[in-house]
Design an enzyme around this catalytic site. Structure first.
Site, short mmCIF file in Angstrom:
data_model
loop_
_atom_site.label_atom_id
_atom_site.label_comp_id
_atom_site.label_asym_id
_atom_site.label_seq_id
_atom_site.Cartn_x
_atom_site.Cartn_y
_atom_site.Cartn_z
N ARG A 117 -4.69 -25.47 21.61
CA ARG A 117 -4.79 -26.35 22.61
C ARG A 117 -3.95 -25.87 23.66
O ARG A 117 -4.19 -25.36 24.17
CB ARG A 117 -5.16 -28.05 22.96
CG ARG A 117 -5.67 -28.70 23.84
CD ARG A 117 -5.79 -29.81 24.61
NE ARG A 117 -4.37 -30.63 23.08
CZ ARG A 117 -4.80 -31.49 23.73
NH1 ARG A 117 -5.83 -32.31 23.55
NH2 ARG A 117 -3.41 -32.29 23.36
N LYS A 159 -3.64 -28.32 29.62
CA LYS A 159 -3.24 -30.03 30.09
C LYS A 159 -1.43 -28.73 30.04
O LYS A 159 -0.16 -28.06 29.22
CB LYS A 159 -2.61 -30.19 28.27
CG LYS A 159 -1.74 -31.81 28.17
CD LYS A 159 -1.86 -31.55 26.53
CE LYS A 159 -1.01 -32.74 26.01
NZ LYS A 159 -1.10 -34.52 27.37
N GLU A 193 -11.02 -40.81 32.46
CA GLU A 193 -10.35 -41.21 31.25
C GLU A 193 -9.14 -42.15 31.54
O GLU A 193 -8.81 -42.88 33.50
CB GLU A 193 -9.42 -39.89 30.82
CG GLU A 193 -8.41 -39.06 31.99
CD GLU A 193 -7.86 -37.73 31.68
OE1 GLU A 193 -7.99 -37.57 30.15
OE2 GLU A 193 -7.52 -37.57 32.61
N1 PXG Z 1 -5.81 -37.68 28.86
C1 PXG Z 1 -4.89 -36.63 29.20
C2 PXG Z 1 -4.83 -36.43 30.39
C3 PXG Z 1 -3.43 -36.78 28.83
O1 PXG Z 1 -2.18 -36.50 29.04
C4 PXG Z 1 -5.22 -37.68 26.34
C5 PXG Z 1 -6.51 -37.53 27.76
C6 PXG Z 1 -5.36 -38.04 25.17
O2 PXG Z 1 -5.14 -36.56 24.63
P1 PXG Z 1 -4.86 -36.03 22.65
O3 PXG Z 1 -5.36 -34.76 22.46
O4 PXG Z 1 -3.42 -36.12 22.54
O5 PXG Z 1 -5.70 -37.42 22.16
C7 PXG Z 1 -3.54 -37.10 26.97
C8 PXG Z 1 -2.78 -37.09 26.14
C9 PXG Z 1 2.82 -38.64 27.03
C10 PXG Z 1 1.97 -37.84 26.78
O6 PXG Z 1 4.52 -39.28 25.96
C11 PXG Z 1 0.35 -37.95 26.49
C12 PXG Z 1 0.02 -37.26 26.42
C13 PXG Z 1 0.61 -37.34 24.60
C14 PXG Z 1 1.40 -38.00 23.97
C15 PXG Z 1 2.54 -38.22 24.51
O7 PXG Z 1 2.39 -39.22 28.33
N2 PXG Z 1 -1.20 -36.40 26.58
#
Ligand code: PXG
Length: 296
Positions: free
Chosen positions: A54, A153, A186
């Site tokens: 990703r 991301k 989301e």
């Molecule tokens: N939407 C957004 C906007 C994200 O940033 C997710 C969904 C979930 O994605 P995953 O692949 O993790 O299932 C994210 C994930 C943090 C932090 O420290 C942020 C994320 C993941 C881990 C830590 O704020 N974002």
């Protein structure tokens, strides 16, 4: 004094207090860069390859050449974890555009900066998991797919931060963002699901939501358990009247949502299918076949 954690910057390791980058780095000046948040459970990095894939997809969209192969990147992450003697960890991987001048033109940045932070994981309160959380739909619209949407991301998280601020000042646990059509997209760092008549539904990424890795895993787990898991449009009314709702994310894992803008979801308790999925997910993250071992 406990030993400081070591941080990786461009192939070198620095104690946390010395780990610094230039104020001319465009990651800071413009949020120009990409990142991943990854977890390790019990000496295994969960879904490392998927996170790396990703990251490189995000980098491709913003035309950022990651200066390492995927193999090298994975090895450097594992080495950073080993240097810090970590087994359960939170890994933050960043690739910024690198040092340039004060203009935003990325051509002024000859070399991207690679940063790997591995730290101990700060667990969410078990109360949130047990009792569920109270969320709020906020005024901040998720950036659309023809803007800086969360499909990439990137280091631009102001959209999510504005949403989080609204939830904070209103006294809610988490924010929910709509897309510009008013459909649910989301959370601020989590994907969202609802359950209705045994069907598990999550918004499509055309709402500007991230293609979450936890989202994919939970959809597969749901199917394995015999439920139908699909992408579909969710309106605020669909959410208010759902049988169950939950968030998914690397940091959050699976968290029940029991209230949205003060509307109680079902009976206000985490639903039975959500609880089953939480349990399954807990098993999956601790399955060594689902990740990459840190210590061979
Ligand atoms: N939407 C957004 C906007 C994200 O940033 C997710 C969904 C979930 O994605 P995953 O692949 O993790 O299932 C994210 C994930 C943090 C932090 O420290 C942020 C994320 C993941 C881990 C830590 O704020 N974002």
């Amino acid at each position: 004094m406990t030993k400081e954690l070591l941080i990786y910057i461009d192939g070198e390791y620095y104690p946390r207090s010395q780990a610094k980058i230039s104020v001319y780095d465009h990651g800071l000046l413009y949020g120009d860069g990409v990142f991943e948040g990854i977890r390790a459970y019990n000496s295994v990095v969960f879904k490392l390859k998927e996170h790396i894939d990703r990251l490189y997809r995000s980098a491709r969209v913003i035309m950022l050449d990651v200066p390492l192969t995927k193999e090298e990147m994975m090895n450097d992450i594992l080495e950073t974890l080993r240097k810090n003697n970590l087994r359960d960890a939170y890994i933050r991987l960043l690739v910024t555009r690198g040092v340039g001048d004060l203009g935003l033109d990325p051509r002024k940045c000859p070399k991207p900066t690679v940063i790997i932070i591995t730290d101990v994981i700060k667990l969410h309160s078990s109360e949130a998991k047990e009792k569920g959380i109270r969320a709020m739909i906020v005024w901040v619209k998720r950036d659309p797919v023809d803007a800086t949407s969360h499909e990439v991301k990137s280091l631009n998280y102001l959209n999510s931060i504005l949403g989080k601020i609204e939830a904070n000042i209103a006294g809610f646990d988490e924010a929910i963002c709509l897309d510009k059509n008013g459909h649910i997209s989301e959370g601020v760092a989590e994907n969202l699901f609802i359950i209705r008549n045994g069907r598990i539904i999550t918004p499509p990424t055309s709402t500007g939501a991230l293609v979450g890795i936890t989202r994919d895993i939970v959809m597969k787990l749901a199917e394995k358990l015999g439920y139908e898991a699909v992408e579909g449009t969710i309106t605020p009314t669909d959410l208010f009247t759902a049988d169950e709702a939950f968030f998914t994310g690397t940091a959050a894992e699976v968290v029940p949502i029991v209230e949205v803008n003060k509307r109680v979801i079902s009976n206000g308790k985490p639903g039975p299918i959500t609880q089953r999925l939480m349990k399954e997910y807990e098993g999956t993250v601790r399955d060594p076949r689902e990740g990459t071992p840190i210590y061979q």
